[in-house]
Design an enzyme around this catalytic site. Structure first.
Site, PDB file in Angstrom:
ATOM      1  CG  ASN A  94       0.639   2.765  -3.355  1.00 25.82           C
ATOM      2  OD1 ASN A  94      -0.021   3.799  -3.298  1.00 25.82           O
ATOM      3  ND2 ASN A  94       0.237   1.699  -4.035  1.00 25.82           N
ATOM      4  CG  HIS A  95       4.208   6.071   1.866  1.00 21.33           C
ATOM      5  ND1 HIS A  95       4.915   6.850   2.747  1.00 21.33           N
ATOM      6  CD2 HIS A  95       4.426   6.632   0.646  1.00 21.33           C
ATOM      7  CE1 HIS A  95       5.509   7.852   2.109  1.00 21.33           C
ATOM      8  NE2 HIS A  95       5.212   7.739   0.825  1.00 21.33           N
ATOM      9  N   PRO A  96       3.493   1.734   2.804  1.00 25.31           N
ATOM     10  CG  PRO A  96       4.899   1.059   4.524  1.00 25.31           C
ATOM     11  CD  PRO A  96       4.867   1.903   3.292  1.00 25.31           C
TER      12      PRO A  96
END
Length: 223
Positions: A94-96
């Site tokens: 995941n990325h923010p």
């Protein structure tokens, strides 16, 4: 089959569990538990994975974003059936999502880690139940729980939890229907055959390899 049979059943110690009629070992299929040594991946007995391409690292093949020491874990039940291309995309991928940028600066410049430490420290475990069939090139996304007896269709992208005994297909993956009537699903849950010793599972194969609902009810009543 009688309980005193000496015929070998399922040998959990084998790497390649399929022997072809000519006696050759089929190399494409492995018991995952025998080929994965990863602190964040936990696999039950007799869950197999099939791949038509050479594999050097099965943990990296099925869960490419899950590194040792990551905050999340992948839990896989017994008697799973995972086709070529099955991928578990865990939380570390995941990325923010809520910031002004999704770019992971700290990956490339450790001095930026103070801004990312909390985000990188988050992790949602992924849980795959018992007797789950995942079709060719299906993808399971972070934090998903898949119940017992679920079938995931080829190419499906599963982003939400899937209840026991469901048939899932599409992108995004959606539940098409339950595989059996509710009372039969309840009976299978109560039987929980995947928790039995392999010798007892062998005795149940004639029932498990059928759609004989009265026999299932009788077996459960006699349990």
């Amino acid at each position: 089959m009688p309980r005193n049979s000496t015929t070998p059943f399922l040998d959990a110690s084998r790497v390649h569990p399929i022997t072809l009629p000519d006696g050759q070992i089929y190399p494409n299929t492995v018991w995952l538990k025998t080929v994965i040594d990863h602190p964040n991946i936990h696999v039950g007995d007799f869950t197999y994975y099939n791949d038509f391409d050479p594999v050097q690292d099965y943990a990296a093949r099925i869960a490419p974003y899950l590194h040792p020491g990551a905050p999340e874990h992948l839990h896989i039940g017994r008697y799973g059936q995972f086709a070529h291309g099955t991928r578990f995309i865990t939380s570390s991928a995941n990325h923010p999502l809520e910031w002004f940028t999704t770019y992971p600066f700290a990956v490339f410049d450790p001095e930026q880690m103070p801004y990312f430490a909390e985000e990188f420290g988050r992790g949602q475990d992924m849980r795959i139940g018992h007797d789950v069939w995942i079709g060719h090139n299906a993808m399971i996304l972070p934090g998903v729980t898949i119940g017992n007896g679920v079938i995931v269709g080829a190419g499906a992208v599963v982003a939400r939890d899937i209840p026991d005994w469901s048939l899932v297909a599409g992108n995004p993956g959606r539940v098409i229907r339950r595989r059996f009537a509710d009372d039969i699903c309840d009976a299978l849950d109560a039987l929980a055959w995947w928790d039995l010793p392999p010798e007892e599972v062998r005795d149940l194969v004639p029932l498990l390899a059928s759609r004989d609902e009265p026999a299932l009810r009788d077996a459960l009543a006699a349990w």
